[in-house]
Enzyme design. Structure first.
Site, short mmCIF file in Angstrom:
data_model
loop_
_atom_site.label_atom_id
_atom_site.label_comp_id
_atom_site.label_asym_id
_atom_site.label_seq_id
_atom_site.Cartn_x
_atom_site.Cartn_y
_atom_site.Cartn_z
N ARG A 70 0.82 -1.22 0.00
CA ARG A 70 0.00 0.00 0.00
C ARG A 70 0.85 1.27 0.00
O ARG A 70 0.69 2.14 -0.86
CB ARG A 70 -0.93 0.02 1.24
N THR A 71 1.75 1.38 0.97
CA THR A 71 2.45 2.66 1.16
C THR A 71 3.37 2.96 -0.02
O THR A 71 3.36 4.07 -0.56
CB THR A 71 3.25 2.62 2.48
N LYS A 98 27.17 -3.49 -0.30
CA LYS A 98 28.64 -3.48 -0.28
C LYS A 98 29.13 -2.64 0.90
O LYS A 98 30.16 -1.99 0.83
CB LYS A 98 29.17 -2.93 -1.61
N ARG A 120 11.09 3.85 4.50
CA ARG A 120 10.56 2.85 5.45
C ARG A 120 11.73 2.01 5.93
O ARG A 120 12.53 1.51 5.12
CB ARG A 120 9.51 1.95 4.81
N HIS A 149 3.97 5.96 11.79
CA HIS A 149 3.58 5.78 10.40
C HIS A 149 2.64 6.95 10.09
O HIS A 149 1.41 6.79 9.99
CB HIS A 149 2.88 4.43 10.23
N1 CP Z 1 -0.58 -0.03 5.84
C1 CP Z 1 0.64 -0.31 5.36
O1 CP Z 1 1.65 0.30 5.76
O2 CP Z 1 0.67 -1.29 4.42
P1 CP Z 1 1.95 -1.74 3.58
O3 CP Z 1 2.88 -2.44 4.52
O4 CP Z 1 1.42 -2.62 2.49
O5 CP Z 1 2.59 -0.48 3.05
#
Ligand code: CP
Length: 320
Positions: A70-71, A98, A120, A149
């Site tokens: 999603r993100t 590396k 992320r 998040h």
């Molecule tokens: N909600 C969410 O962060 O989903 P993903 O891990 O698919 O990005």
């Protein structure tokens, strides 16, 4: 790093303008409402997302050190809909393999004149560390460890606002693996900032906040008591990748005690909305008939993720 040692102070400049999005602590109701209003303005009256040129000539790099559907994809779509160039950095084949440090990788990308990094990472505070070390690039936190998040919480708030008018009058239940959830952390922060006082956290004791945190918020281990008369029921996934072996529940027992079934949902208000950040595990934390049922807005949340991410990038790109 422990989450309570992480500061978001660097995300605002001296005049209070947003220059990074690292987390929601430290952002005012005005900041959050502005992001939601800009996101709303990007959705037309038929629910279709608009396109814009606001990021024309800008470059966005997606750096996902953890898996995402999603993100990552909604950030990419959002960047393209605002006319930015997008690079999905292939971290499996990058020089980090590396032994190049993350900061050296980021500085290298900065030298390629990237304007925004979407990051992320499993380490709490990693986007904050990058923001401290990099000069002219805006950092967007797409999920750091169990810490935050922020764009997920913002899309959750947009989704709630589309269905419920006044955050102050809401009863919101968050059910599941609270302690490992960066989504819960950011959602609680956003709800508090927007005025919600009845926030109920429902979890088995090993997955619940500690007693000290539960003094300030309503903690339950009985889902049937916790969701009574709620307006919003948010379900969380069991985040096994962040659990110790001893904490991993038996899935059938977990569903029997904490799963959201049609029968349990009937305890909430009849017009309660059901939310889940995804990915969902059917039959573990939620019954399919609820995930796909009339109260569910789970897929709407996904679409709203594009509008919110477009809005955040637009606001970060503003120089005024
Ligand atoms: N909600 C969410 O962060 O989903 P993903 O891990 O698919 O990005």
């Amino acid at each position: 790093m422990k989450t309570d040692q992480i500061s978001n102070a660097i995300q605002l400049d001296s005049s209070g303008r947003l220059i990074h999005l690292l987390g929601l602590e430290g952002l005012s109701k005005k900041h959050l409402t502005n992001i939601l209003d800009v996101a709303d303005s990007l959705i037309d009256s038929n629910g279709k997302l608009k396109k814009s040129k606001v990021l024309d000539n800008m470059s966005i790099a997606n750096l996902f050190f953890e898996p995402s559907t999603r993100t990552r994809n909604t950030f990419e779509i959002a960047a393209k809909r605002t006319s930015a160039n997008v690079i999905n950095v292939d971290l499996k084949n990058s020089a980090t393999k590396k032994n190049e440090s993350i900061i050296d990788t980021m500085r290298t990308l900065e030298a390629m004149q990237i304007d925004m990094f979407v990051i992320r990472h499993k380490q709490n505070g990693l986007p904050h560390m990058v923001a401290e070390s990099i000069g002219n690039v805006s950092i967007l936190n797409a999920g750091d460890g169990i810490n935050a998040h922020p764009t997920q919480a913002l899309l959750d708030m947009l989704s709630i606002r589309q269905h419920k008018k006044d955050f102050k009058k809401l009863s919101v239940a968050i059910v599941g693996d609270i302690v490992h959830s960066r989504v819960a952390h950011s959602d609680i922060q956003a709800l508090k900032t927007l005025g919600t006082t009845d926030i109920r956290l429902i979890a088995p004791p090993p997955l619940q906040y500690d007693a000290e945190k539960c003094v300030a918020i309503n903690c339950y281990d009985d889902i049937e008591k916790g969701i009574e008369d709620c307006d919003v029921v948010m379900i969380l996934r069991l985040q096994k990748e962040r659990m110790l072996e001893a904490e991993i529940p038996n899935e059938q027992e977990y569903f029997d005690r904490y799963g959201l079934s049609t029968g349990r949902l009937a305890l909430a208000k009849p017009d309660a909305i059901v939310m889940h950040p995804g990915p969902i595990n059917r039959g573990v934390e939620i019954e399919s008939s609820v995930a796909d049922g009339p109260n569910s807005i789970i897929l709407k949340q996904v679409t709203n993720g594009i509008a919110v991410r477009m809005a955040v990038m637009e606001i970060l790109a503003r120089k005024d």
